[in-house]
Enzyme design. Sequence first.
Site, PDB file in Angstrom:
ATOM      1  N   LYS A   1      -1.898  42.133 -27.939  1.00 64.24           N
ATOM      2  CA  LYS A   1      -2.348  41.961 -26.547  1.00 64.24           C
ATOM      3  C   LYS A   1      -1.820  43.044 -25.618  1.00 64.24           C
ATOM      4  O   LYS A   1      -2.431  43.320 -24.588  1.00 64.24           O
ATOM      5  CB  LYS A   1      -1.939  40.577 -26.034  1.00 64.24           C
ATOM      6  CG  LYS A   1      -0.440  40.435 -25.854  1.00 64.24           C
ATOM      7  CD  LYS A   1      -0.037  39.014 -25.498  1.00 64.24           C
ATOM      8  CE  LYS A   1       1.435  38.968 -25.178  1.00 64.24           C
ATOM      9  NZ  LYS A   1       2.065  37.676 -25.396  1.00 64.24           N
TER      10      LYS A   1
ATOM     11  N   ARG B   1       7.884  27.368 -21.116  1.00 66.76           N
ATOM     12  CA  ARG B   1       6.489  27.771 -20.960  1.00 66.76           C
ATOM     13  C   ARG B   1       5.717  26.734 -21.764  1.00 66.76           C
ATOM     14  O   ARG B   1       5.761  25.565 -21.407  1.00 66.76           O
ATOM     15  CB  ARG B   1       6.252  29.221 -21.408  1.00 66.76           C
ATOM     16  CG  ARG B   1       4.933  29.766 -20.832  1.00 66.76           C
ATOM     17  CD  ARG B   1       4.704  31.234 -21.162  1.00 66.76           C
ATOM     18  NE  ARG B   1       4.324  31.430 -22.550  1.00 66.76           N
ATOM     19  CZ  ARG B   1       4.039  32.626 -23.078  1.00 66.76           C
ATOM     20  NH1 ARG B   1       4.091  33.709 -22.332  1.00 66.76           N
ATOM     21  NH2 ARG B   1       3.703  32.731 -24.346  1.00 66.76           N
TER      22      ARG B   1
HETATM   23  C1  PLP Z   1       3.041  37.950 -26.251  1.00 62.82           C
HETATM   24  C2  PLP Z   1       3.525  36.928 -27.192  1.00 62.82           C
HETATM   25  C3  PLP Z   1       4.375  37.287 -28.233  1.00 62.82           C
HETATM   26  C4  PLP Z   1       4.890  38.695 -28.429  1.00 62.82           C
HETATM   27  O1  PLP Z   1       6.028  38.905 -27.677  1.00 62.82           O
HETATM   28  P1  PLP Z   1       6.815  40.327 -27.705  1.00 62.82           P
HETATM   29  O2  PLP Z   1       7.959  40.089 -26.816  1.00 62.82           O
HETATM   30  O3  PLP Z   1       5.862  41.354 -27.197  1.00 62.82           O
HETATM   31  O4  PLP Z   1       7.204  40.583 -29.105  1.00 62.82           O
HETATM   32  C5  PLP Z   1       4.773  36.300 -29.112  1.00 62.82           C
HETATM   33  N1  PLP Z   1       4.371  35.025 -28.951  1.00 62.82           N
HETATM   34  C6  PLP Z   1       3.557  34.637 -27.952  1.00 62.82           C
HETATM   35  C7  PLP Z   1       3.155  33.206 -27.845  1.00 62.82           C
HETATM   36  C8  PLP Z   1       3.110  35.576 -27.041  1.00 62.82           C
HETATM   37  O5  PLP Z   1       2.287  35.183 -26.058  1.00 62.82           O
END
Ligand code: PLP
Length: 378
Positions: free
Chosen positions: A37, A132
Amino acid sequence: MFGGPTLEVDLHKIKENAEAVSDLCHRHGVQVLGVTKGFSAISDIVKAMNDGGVDGLADARLENIISLREAGFNQELTMLRLPRLSKVDEVVRYADASLNSEFDVMKALNLAAEKQGKTHRVILMVDVGDLREGVMPELAEDMAYRLCGLKSIRLAGIGSNMGCFGGVLPSPVNLGLLQEIARSIEHKVGFKLDVISGGGTSSLLLLENCMLPRDINQLRVGEGILLGTDTTNNRIIPWLHQDAFVLHAEVIEVSDKPSIPVGEIGLDALGNSPVFTDRGVRRRAILALGKQDVILEGIRPVDSKIIVLGASSDHLIVDITDAEETIKVGCEIMFHLTYSGLLSLCSSKYVNKSFKEGEHWLSVSEYPTGNSLRDWSS
Ligand SMILES: *Cc1c(COP(=O)(O)O)cnc(C)c1O
């Protein structure tokens, strides 16, 4: 393209980062989902992650999941953001698995999967402190049990998210709790969970220190692979590249100006009240880059003597008085990025993307002809 700001991506460095993260994880029996993403799932970058050996891909946006599928990535795709009730059909069609916390949504996913003749894998999210997404720990076992009544859903495992809303750091305590919950769920449902998903980049530090609870067997890693940083723990990950992404922006004016604006001061172009420090007359450059392209806080000049003063929607103003090199109109100034910088650049249609693999540029959009601070050799 029109030679607007350019985001340069070194695919070889992304691959090496993915390799290093995958190696560390695999040595500890942990699989890695490469999270796409942060760069809108651009195919060349996804391919570099894959070449580095990630075990699957994950994204928070349905649009990106669909484009990954359409680009022919046929490994397991996981939907990271909780699916919308209104989009369960698409989630089941394009993703193999999704993170979930709402029973009504999982019921709808079950119906959609049944209609499509599929089994959709669910990772039940449990909130172990970041506040969250996720069911509260005391409700997890019950929710998992109810899920087992849904025939076209497979409870693949449980997971947790850290360092996102509450900035809570992953620890042996909160991930230990996740592991304990997994055990009690397994006891209740009578089968072993495939996946205990213990967070993202911020959990790598525990792995490095051999402190990740033993049963955690999946991490979902974006930032580390892309930028070699770990914002939550406020650290540079020393065994990863930090410069796989570099932003280039062209200088469109250079002049000596006072550091305090002249005249009565109202609000700036975006409605904020600007504050200035008087440092006398300084040499300033204006760059063809603005808030339509990037979140200002997300960029840092490669030359640390250059100071970012501010920006409006299309103009970035920097103090170049102490810059290492002489900067003229037509030069490009380079910036390192944070995760928010990267996110914003990849979401702006005005930003060119160019890719290189090792020393070789794959596709370079237009460049200015003037002097360039670009160092082609690095
Ligand atoms: C964006 C996201 C990640 C990735 O996190 P990073 O800190 O970029 O490694 C992992 N899990 C969820 C649910 C996310 O939304």
